[in-house]
Write an enzyme that holds these catalytic residues in place. Structure first.
Site, mmCIF file in Angstrom:
data_model
loop_
_atom_site.group_PDB
_atom_site.id
_atom_site.type_symbol
_atom_site.label_atom_id
_atom_site.label_comp_id
_atom_site.label_asym_id
_atom_site.label_seq_id
_atom_site.Cartn_x
_atom_site.Cartn_y
_atom_site.Cartn_z
ATOM 1 N N ASP A 30 -148.101 8.982 48.239
ATOM 2 C CA ASP A 30 -148.354 10.194 47.977
ATOM 3 C C ASP A 30 -148.097 11.428 48.627
ATOM 4 O O ASP A 30 -146.403 11.295 49.255
ATOM 5 C CB ASP A 30 -149.535 9.819 49.345
ATOM 6 C CG ASP A 30 -151.059 10.775 49.897
ATOM 7 O OD1 ASP A 30 -150.647 11.363 48.599
ATOM 8 O OD2 ASP A 30 -151.465 10.777 50.734
ATOM 9 N N ASN A 78 -158.616 10.738 40.533
ATOM 10 C CA ASN A 78 -157.707 11.406 40.501
ATOM 11 C C ASN A 78 -158.664 12.392 38.694
ATOM 12 O O ASN A 78 -157.898 13.347 38.586
ATOM 13 C CB ASN A 78 -156.848 10.774 40.006
ATOM 14 C CG ASN A 78 -156.373 10.473 41.352
ATOM 15 O OD1 ASN A 78 -155.200 9.901 40.920
ATOM 16 N ND2 ASN A 78 -155.736 11.626 42.300
#
Ligand code: FPP
Length: 263
Positions: A30, A78
């Site tokens: 991330d 996503n």
């Protein structure tokens, strides 16, 4: 990269017990967007830098002798990102495969994909299938890439697969055991992660390997993914080895990395 001239790596390596490594490390990569934002670059530049970090961590993990490394590359959520970013990530993945597959293969690494890969664009799927086929017989580290992956989706798929089998089996008693659920997950056959790493400081598991991380040690670092390197990995491993794993029991736990009795 495990570079003997890198003092930080050498120092960390000295503190690491190679006989007590986690069998399976899972990583939530991330912070690519923030990394780019801090440099006034477009988000996609962060993803490109993220691939460089992934390459280094894959190579170092394989050299250390870690059995399985799972990277969370694209979640079922996503798809909600701007189409241009999604397209870029898919292109980047194909580019990565084209460039890195020979190295992966040469290093005896086996590539596996987990997630609803059937929903990925056809060219991506085809290249992934070829890469998995090519590396199928490799006996070194298993590199597991989570693509269009969601932990809840995985459980739904596992339960449906179990229900399908029960429906076909006239003798079925209709009882589901933990082992049977594990055996129907995308990760069937892999050990559960011992160590879950998350970069960029967020204290979330983000729908990643929900069943499998039941007893994983969680390590969160403020480092943004593109800055995560071999030294960062070694730091996580050193910290892991300092933990005491109790698996829910009382009393003195087992030092992380010690094989479980009976296994
Ligand atoms: C998170 O950053 C990262 C991703 C969405 C995954 C993409 C991962 C890579 C490009 C690494 C490559 C991996 C392989 C296997 C080649 P973010 O965009 O969520 O960052 P932010 O939270 O700072 O916005």
């Amino acid at each position: 990269m495990l570079n003997p001239s890198n003092r930080a790596e050498t120092h960390l390596l000295e503190r690491l017990d190679l006989a007590r490594l986690p069998r399976h490390v899972a990583i939530i990569m991330d912070g690519n967007g923030r990394w780019a934002g801090r440099r006034h670059l477009p988000r996609v530049a962060g993803h490109r830098a993220g691939v460089r970090a992934a390459r280094q961590v894959i190579e170092s993990s394989a050299r250390l002798g870690i059995e399985a490394l799972t990277l969370y590359a694209f979640s079922v959520e996503n798809w909600r990102r701007p189409q241009t970013e999604v397209d870029f990530l898919m292109r980047l993945l194909r580019e990565y495969l084209r460039k890195e597959l020979p190295v992966i293969h040469k290093n005896n690494i086996r590539l596996l994909v987990i997630g609803r890969s059937g929903q990925l664009p056809v060219p991506v799927r085809e290249e992934l299938d070829e890469a998995m086929k090519l590396t199928e017989a490799n006996t070194g580290m298993k590199l597991v890439v989570a693509l269009n992956y969601g932990g809840r989706a995985e459980l739904v798929d596992a339960f449906n697969s179990i229900l399908g089998e029960l429906g076909r089996d006239g003798q079925a008693r209709g009882r589901v055991e933990e082992e049977s659920i594990s055996n129907h997950l995308y990760t069937a056959g892999l050990p559960d992660p011992d160590l879950l790493v998350r970069t960029s400081g967020e204290m979330r598991v983000s729908n990643f390997l929900l069943w499998q991380i039941a007893y994983a040690e969680i390590y969160v670092t403020e480092t943004l993914w593109p800055d995560f390197n071999t030294a960062s990995l070694l730091e996580a491993l050193v910290e892991y080895q300092g933990r005491e794993r109790r698996y829910g029991g009382l009393g003195p736990g087992r030092r992380a990395g010690k094989p479980q009795p009976g296994l």
